[in-house]
Motif scaffolding. Structure first.
Motif, PDB file in Angstrom:
ATOM      1  N   ASP A  79       0.865  -1.174   0.000  1.00 13.10           N
ATOM      2  CA  ASP A  79       0.000   0.000   0.000  1.00 13.10           C
ATOM      3  C   ASP A  79       0.906   1.230   0.000  1.00 13.10           C
ATOM      4  N   THR A  82       0.188   3.981   2.965  1.00 10.27           N
ATOM      5  CA  THR A  82       0.590   3.599   4.327  1.00 10.27           C
ATOM      6  C   THR A  82       1.983   2.970   4.366  1.00 10.27           C
ATOM      7  N   ARG A  83       2.531   2.639   3.197  1.00 12.86           N
ATOM      8  CA  ARG A  83       3.861   2.024   3.077  1.00 12.86           C
ATOM      9  C   ARG A  83       3.924   0.690   3.827  1.00 12.86           C
ATOM     10  N   THR A  84       2.809  -0.019   3.899  1.00 10.58           N
ATOM     11  CA  THR A  84       2.766  -1.327   4.538  1.00 10.58           C
ATOM     12  C   THR A  84       2.783  -2.425   3.486  1.00 10.58           C
ATOM     13  N   GLN A  86       2.158  -6.609   2.689  1.00  7.84           N
ATOM     14  CA  GLN A  86       1.487  -7.830   3.108  1.00  7.84           C
ATOM     15  C   GLN A  86       1.960  -8.984   2.228  1.00  7.84           C
ATOM     16  N   PRO A 102       2.624  -8.979  10.380  1.00  9.51           N
ATOM     17  CA  PRO A 102       1.474  -8.173   9.915  1.00  9.51           C
ATOM     18  C   PRO A 102       1.810  -6.679   9.950  1.00  9.51           C
ATOM     19  N   GLN A 103       1.320  -5.958   8.956  1.00  4.82           N
ATOM     20  CA  GLN A 103       1.531  -4.518   8.859  1.00  4.82           C
ATOM     21  C   GLN A 103       3.008  -4.134   8.839  1.00  4.82           C
ATOM     22  N   THR A 105       6.331  -2.579   7.434  1.00  2.00           N
ATOM     23  CA  THR A 105       6.556  -1.407   6.593  1.00  2.00           C
ATOM     24  C   THR A 105       7.695  -1.664   5.609  1.00  2.00           C
ATOM     25  N   SER A 170      -1.162   1.143  -5.274  1.00  2.00           N
ATOM     26  CA  SER A 170      -0.671  -0.127  -4.731  1.00  2.00           C
ATOM     27  C   SER A 170       0.318  -0.757  -5.703  1.00  2.00           C
TER      28      SER A 170
END
Length: 419
Positions: A79, A82-84, A86, A102-103, A105, A170
């Motif tokens: 993403d 949010t720079r996350t 998955q 999870p989550q 970065t 994305s």
């Protein structure tokens, strides 16, 4: 008009009104029914189309998973806002592969990449998220958590979605392990390097050996021709001595070539260990060079023969090393003596041959002396293959060779072995 006729006419008029009313009510109902049927038909066709599309999606999913498993890939989504990151659909078969929390970065991922590749990955991903490029492909090293081990990965990434202004929203990417591929690449590079080095060494060897053989051979042929024309007995004896000396030198070169060829062909695979007294090896060498020492007047002396140790190693290879050392010592020593001895160095033994010859400049007492046909003085014959053979033999015995010398004070060549 009778009463009966009147009633009959009234009934006919009433039925006519009812028929018109029926048509007025029936037609809209018929139209409504037709519209309903048409609507149901459209819904039915839409449902069939949806089912068809769903069937295609399921088929695509099966093919997708099959490709993922076959390629041993892992898919990740980023993403941009949010720079996350998955990680999903991970089919990599190595248990030590990176698994993202999870989550996680982007910066968390960068911290796990080897510093040698980190900056390049940062720059590429930054350009991809900024929309400066559509596809990013690279290979990099990743650190395994709680371990110093490094493994190789290959990554493909591309923009998945964009906003109305065309900026990436994305990013999707794929990872795969390429450790085996890198091992093959390194093995191929090593093979190419060794092949090129071997070709270079063989060319240099042939050039040097032809020169080394030609020198004594020319002397033998030349002095043999002159010998037939000389009548003076003393001159004839001198020429014969020169021919014998060059014969010995030529035979020594051929012996060294054979020894080197055997060593390169067999390597250390035929190391024959045995337990023996070092003094017996020294005495064998003294006996071998007894005639030569009488002619040159340079004796071979054993230092502290009663204090020499018992060794467990390859006796024949050690004797060959010492033969080479003694032969060179006799060649370059015109007065004094050649001494053989042994000194403990920790858990190992340093076996040495010291002479009182002309010596070698200290700045030349390095690994170059143990190269093939190296010459300290261009006007004096070199050591040929002898010292190179010594180094190779010592390596097969898990040992080391070296030299200590001062110009004008003689030299000491040694081999250090485990006891």
């Amino acid at each position: 008009m009778t009463v009966t006729a009147t009633i009959f006419l009234f009934a006919l008029k009433t039925l006519a009104r009812l028929d018109i009313l029926a048509w007025l009510i029936g037609i809209p109902l018929l139209v409504a029914a037709l519209i309903l049927l048409w609507t149901q038909h459209r819904r039915y066709r839409a449902m069939c189309n949806d089912l068809s599309q769903l069937s295609k999606v399921k088929t695509h999913s099966v093919e997708y998973d099959l490709v993922m498993k076959a390629m041993k890939l892992a898919i990740w989504h980023l993403d941009v806002q949010t720079r996350t990151v998955q990680l999903e659909s991970d089919y990599r078969d190595s248990n030590d592969s990176l698994v993202l929390p999870p989550q996680a970065t982007v910066d968390d991922i960068f911290s796990l990449i080897d510093p040698q590749d980190g900056e390049f990955i940062r720059r590429g991903m930054r350009d991809l998220m900024a929309g400066h490029m559509d596809v990013f492909h690279t290979q990099y090293r990743t650190k395994i958590a709680r371990s110093e081990k490094i493994y190789w990965s290959e990554m493909f990434a591309t923009v998945e979605k964009r906003d109305l202004q065309g900026a990436p929203v994305s990013v999707v990417g794929a990872l795969m392990r390429i450790d085996q591929q890198k091992e093959i690449e390194n093995a191929l590079m090593d093979a190419v390097y060794h092949a090129e080095e071997s070709d270079r060494l063989k060319s240099a060897f042939l050039a040097n050996i032809s020169h080394e053989i030609r020198t004594p051979l020319n002397a033998i042929v030349g002095f043999s021709d002159v010998l037939t024309m000389v009548d003076d007995p003393s001159e004839r004896r001198h020429l014969i001595e020169l021919i014998k000396k060059n014969n010995t030198h030529l035979l020594r070169i051929f012996d060294d070539i054979v020894s080197m060829s055997k060593l390169e062909a067999k390597g250390g695979s035929e190391l024959k260990r045995s337990t023996f007294d070092l003094v017996t090896v020294f005495r064998d060498i003294v006996l071998k060079y007894e005639l030569s020492t009488k002619e040159t007047g340079v004796p071979i002396v054993i230092n502290d023969p009663d204090g020499l140790p018992t060794l467990t190693t390859d006796r024949d290879r050690l004797r060959e090393i010492l033969n080479q050392y003694v032969n060179n010592a006799i060649k370059f020593t015109t007065e004094g003596q050649v001494t053989m001895g042994c000194t403990p160095v920790g858990s190992r033994y340093r076996i040495w041959v010291r002479d009182t010859g002309k010596g070698i400049p200290e700045d030349m007492c390095d690994e170059r002396l143990f190269e093939r046909f190296y010459k300290v003085d261009e006007f004096v014959p070199g050591t040929g293959l002898g010292l190179s053979i010594c180094r190779s033999l010592a390596m097969t015995m898990n040992g080391e060779v070296g030299v200590e010398s001062k110009l004008g004070q003689g030299s000491m060549f040694w081999v250090e072995l485990e006891g």
